[in-house]
Scaffold this active site. Structure first.
Site, short mmCIF file in Angstrom:
data_model
loop_
_atom_site.label_atom_id
_atom_site.label_comp_id
_atom_site.label_asym_id
_atom_site.label_seq_id
_atom_site.Cartn_x
_atom_site.Cartn_y
_atom_site.Cartn_z
CD GLU A 1 10.09 1.52 10.64
OE1 GLU A 1 10.04 2.48 9.87
OE2 GLU A 1 10.02 0.34 10.25
CG LEU B 1 8.32 2.11 4.82
CD1 LEU B 1 7.96 0.81 4.10
CD2 LEU B 1 7.09 2.96 5.03
NE ARG C 1 6.87 4.03 0.62
CZ ARG C 1 6.61 4.82 1.66
NH1 ARG C 1 7.56 5.13 2.54
NH2 ARG C 1 5.39 5.30 1.83
CE LYS D 1 3.16 2.97 3.10
NZ LYS D 1 3.22 3.04 4.55
CE1 TYR E 1 1.07 -0.38 4.40
CE2 TYR E 1 0.02 1.77 4.44
CZ TYR E 1 0.83 0.83 5.03
OH TYR E 1 1.41 1.09 6.23
NE ARG F 1 -5.76 -20.05 3.66
CZ ARG F 1 -4.86 -20.88 4.18
NH1 ARG F 1 -4.82 -22.14 3.78
NH2 ARG F 1 -4.02 -20.49 5.12
N1 PMP Z 1 7.80 3.57 8.99
C1 PMP Z 1 6.66 2.87 9.01
C2 PMP Z 1 6.65 1.53 9.66
C3 PMP Z 1 5.49 3.39 8.42
O1 PMP Z 1 4.35 2.68 8.43
C4 PMP Z 1 5.53 4.69 7.85
C5 PMP Z 1 4.29 5.31 7.27
N2 PMP Z 1 3.91 4.72 6.08
C6 PMP Z 1 6.75 5.39 7.85
C7 PMP Z 1 7.87 4.80 8.43
C8 PMP Z 1 6.87 6.77 7.24
O2 PMP Z 1 6.86 6.68 5.83
P1 PMP Z 1 6.28 7.89 4.96
O3 PMP Z 1 7.07 9.10 5.33
O4 PMP Z 1 6.51 7.47 3.57
O5 PMP Z 1 4.83 8.00 5.33
#
Ligand code: PMP
Length: 285
Positions: free
Chosen positions: A180, A205, A52, A148, A33, A100
């Site tokens: 994070e 991410l 991305r 993601k 997503y 499935r």
């Molecule tokens: N880390 C994680 C785990 C996230 O879910 C997000 C938000 N999508 C981010 C970092 C920040 O990414 P972005 O700046 O692209 O929203």
């Protein structure tokens, strides 16, 4: 009022927007997503989000459901139809519907593409003035956090645990270092005014907001160091903050109950929030 949602080629009222129960997104979390923010009716960092998305799709050997121009047109159509001045466009691609089976279905299975909008105040957030509280929790997610995926159960659990402890979010820790936040990248500003954030790897991410904020910080004269940091270092920092597409830059004022600096949002976080929003809005499409 009902929103218009895009699902597999059609714009539908949300009550009528459906996907198959055999969709692998539903059965296996086999999907990726993106969330693109909207300010003044325009999309922030759209092309970076699409880059991305392509990277996530490639990592999972998943077909792209449409090209970038088509996806841009769908974003704009939904923003217009739903009258979104400020908020988000959510996009999800899954591998599609098939019997499935752990093995991916045969080539040619049509990926599912779903987009919807959510209105939200992004610019004026009370939390930007008060700052947010975080607690540290072990990072128990899978090891490919650079993709993601829609597999978001542990981040949800971490967010709930943070709320149960009277905080706003969790900073996750692995091998002694902060990875994070539950849905954002994590930063500290040290006592000697160095901005520190973890380098990119499969542990986090690659945030789209992170790219802009690191560049703006450097242009603004801050020394930027991409290296892992600990919760102890964060507690002793002058400032802390997070970034994400929907929160922009949001100050963090306490970690595990310990105040950061004087316990109020710091000047660097405030300034980065301001200059990020100004630039994002000017470059929005
Ligand atoms: N880390 C994680 C785990 C996230 O879910 C997000 C938000 N999508 C981010 C970092 C920040 O990414 P972005 O700046 O692209 O929203």
């Amino acid at each position: 009022m009902s929103r218009t949602v895009y699902v597999n080629g059609a714009y539908r009222p949300e009550e009528e927007a459906t996907v198959s129960v055999f969709d692998r997104g539903f059965l296996f979390a086999d999907g990726v997503y993106e969330v693109t923010s909207v300010l003044a009716g325009r999309l922030i960092d759209f092309h970076a989000h699409m880059a991305r998305l392509r990277r996530s799709l490639a990592a999972l050997s998943m077909e792209a459901p449409a090209d970038e121009e088509e996806i841009l047109a769908i974003h704009r159509e939904l923003v217009t139809r739903n009258g979104v001045e400020e908020g988000m466009v959510y996009l999800q691609v899954t591998r599609g519907a098939a019997d499935r089976d752990f093995a991916y279905p045969a080539a040619g299975t049509k990926p599912s593409l779903v987009l919807f909008t959510q209105k939200a105040a992004l610019r004026e957030r009370p939390m930007a003035a008060t700052g947010m509280k975080v607690v540290s929790l072990p990072d128990l997610r899978w090891a490919r956090r650079d993709i993601k995926t829609v597999q978001l159960l542990y981040p949800s659990m971490a967010k709930m645990e943070a709320k149960a402890r009277g905080a706003d979010d969790a900073w996750m820790v692995e091998d002694g270092f902060v990875t994070e936040g539950s849905s954002n990248n994590a930063y500290i500003v040290t006592q000697d005014a160095t901005l520190v954030t973890r380098p990119l790897s499969s542990a986090i991410l690659p945030g789209i907001t992170r790219v802009s904020v690191l560049r703006l910080a450097a242009e603004d004269g801050l020394t930027v160091e991409e290296r892992p940091f600990t919760i102890e270092e964060a507690k002793a920092a002058r400032e802390a903050f997070i970034t994400s597409a929907s929160t922009f830059v949001m100050p963090v004022v306490s970690i595990d109950g310990a105040a950061i600096g004087d316990g109020a949002p710091g000047p660097h976080a405030k300034r980065l929030r301001e200059i990020y929003i100004a630039e994002a809005e000017a470059a929005a499409i």
